[in-house]
Design a protein around this motif. Sequence first.
Motif, PDB file in Angstrom:
ATOM      1  N   GLN A  58       5.530  -7.201  -2.761  1.00 54.54           N
ATOM      2  CA  GLN A  58       4.760  -6.342  -1.866  1.00 54.54           C
ATOM      3  C   GLN A  58       4.147  -5.160  -2.622  1.00 54.54           C
ATOM      4  O   GLN A  58       4.767  -4.611  -3.515  1.00 54.54           O
ATOM      5  CB  GLN A  58       5.649  -5.787  -0.751  1.00 54.54           C
ATOM      6  CG  GLN A  58       6.237  -6.825   0.153  1.00 54.54           C
ATOM      7  CD  GLN A  58       5.195  -7.510   1.016  1.00 54.54           C
ATOM      8  OE1 GLN A  58       4.291  -6.877   1.534  1.00 54.54           O
ATOM      9  NE2 GLN A  58       5.323  -8.819   1.165  1.00 54.54           N
ATOM     10  N   LYS A  64      -1.413  -0.501   1.689  1.00 52.78           N
ATOM     11  CA  LYS A  64      -1.685  -1.491   2.737  1.00 52.78           C
ATOM     12  C   LYS A  64      -2.158  -0.796   4.020  1.00 52.78           C
ATOM     13  O   LYS A  64      -3.149  -1.203   4.633  1.00 52.78           O
ATOM     14  CB  LYS A  64      -0.416  -2.297   2.987  1.00 52.78           C
ATOM     15  CG  LYS A  64      -0.603  -3.613   3.638  1.00 52.78           C
ATOM     16  CD  LYS A  64       0.722  -4.370   3.625  1.00 52.78           C
ATOM     17  CE  LYS A  64       0.487  -5.825   3.832  1.00 52.78           C
ATOM     18  NZ  LYS A  64       1.709  -6.606   3.732  1.00 52.78           N
ATOM     19  N   ASN A  97      -1.202 -10.883   0.453  1.00 55.69           N
ATOM     20  CA  ASN A  97      -0.190 -10.126   1.186  1.00 55.69           C
ATOM     21  C   ASN A  97      -0.473  -8.630   1.220  1.00 55.69           C
ATOM     22  O   ASN A  97       0.089  -7.915   2.045  1.00 55.69           O
ATOM     23  CB  ASN A  97       1.198 -10.341   0.571  1.00 55.69           C
ATOM     24  CG  ASN A  97       1.705 -11.747   0.752  1.00 55.69           C
ATOM     25  OD1 ASN A  97       1.307 -12.447   1.674  1.00 55.69           O
ATOM     26  ND2 ASN A  97       2.574 -12.174  -0.145  1.00 55.69           N
ATOM     27  N   SER A  98      -1.328  -8.157   0.315  1.00 53.40           N
ATOM     28  CA  SER A  98      -1.518  -6.717   0.152  1.00 53.40           C
ATOM     29  C   SER A  98      -2.764  -6.152   0.817  1.00 53.40           C
ATOM     30  O   SER A  98      -2.781  -4.991   1.219  1.00 53.40           O
ATOM     31  CB  SER A  98      -1.573  -6.374  -1.345  1.00 53.40           C
ATOM     32  OG  SER A  98      -0.383  -6.754  -1.987  1.00 53.40           O
TER      33      SER A  98
END
Length: 163
Positions: A58, A64, A97-98
């Motif tokens: 992550q 994010k 995911n980021s």
Amino acid sequence: MKTLIIYASTYGFTKDCVQMLRDNLTGKTDLVNINKDKLPSLDDFDIILIGGSIYMGQIQKKIKKYCLINLDALKSKQLGFFVCCGSDQHAGDYFKNSFPEILLEKASVVENFGGEMRPGQMNFFHKFITKMVAKNEAQNNTPPMKPLTENIIKMASVINQLT
């Protein structure tokens, strides 16, 4: 054209990469560590580059969250994204995911700047994880983490062509 680099750095590797990136860019470039600095208005910039380090798959939550909160403003800019991670084979997943997919699709450049362990600066938990990663790399004959300077230069080259 004016460029803004927004980043998060925990132990300094990302900061070092961002400084190298800035040194290779033409034109005015401002650096903002999202963990320490006041964020300027995006209206003052033409190009926005955003990134940070990957820990346990992550990116930092502030990066994010910033992208999600400023999604509409970011869509109107020239964009680039980067991560600092040791696993080049998983970098694509880390980007997904980021960062919001719509921003990644619009980006002029997306790069992995590599990674570097700095255990002397780490807290106990990160030292523990680092030892586990190093042990796993040794068992699986995985190449050790290293800075990918060539990717920093490549990103700068793409951004310089936009100006």
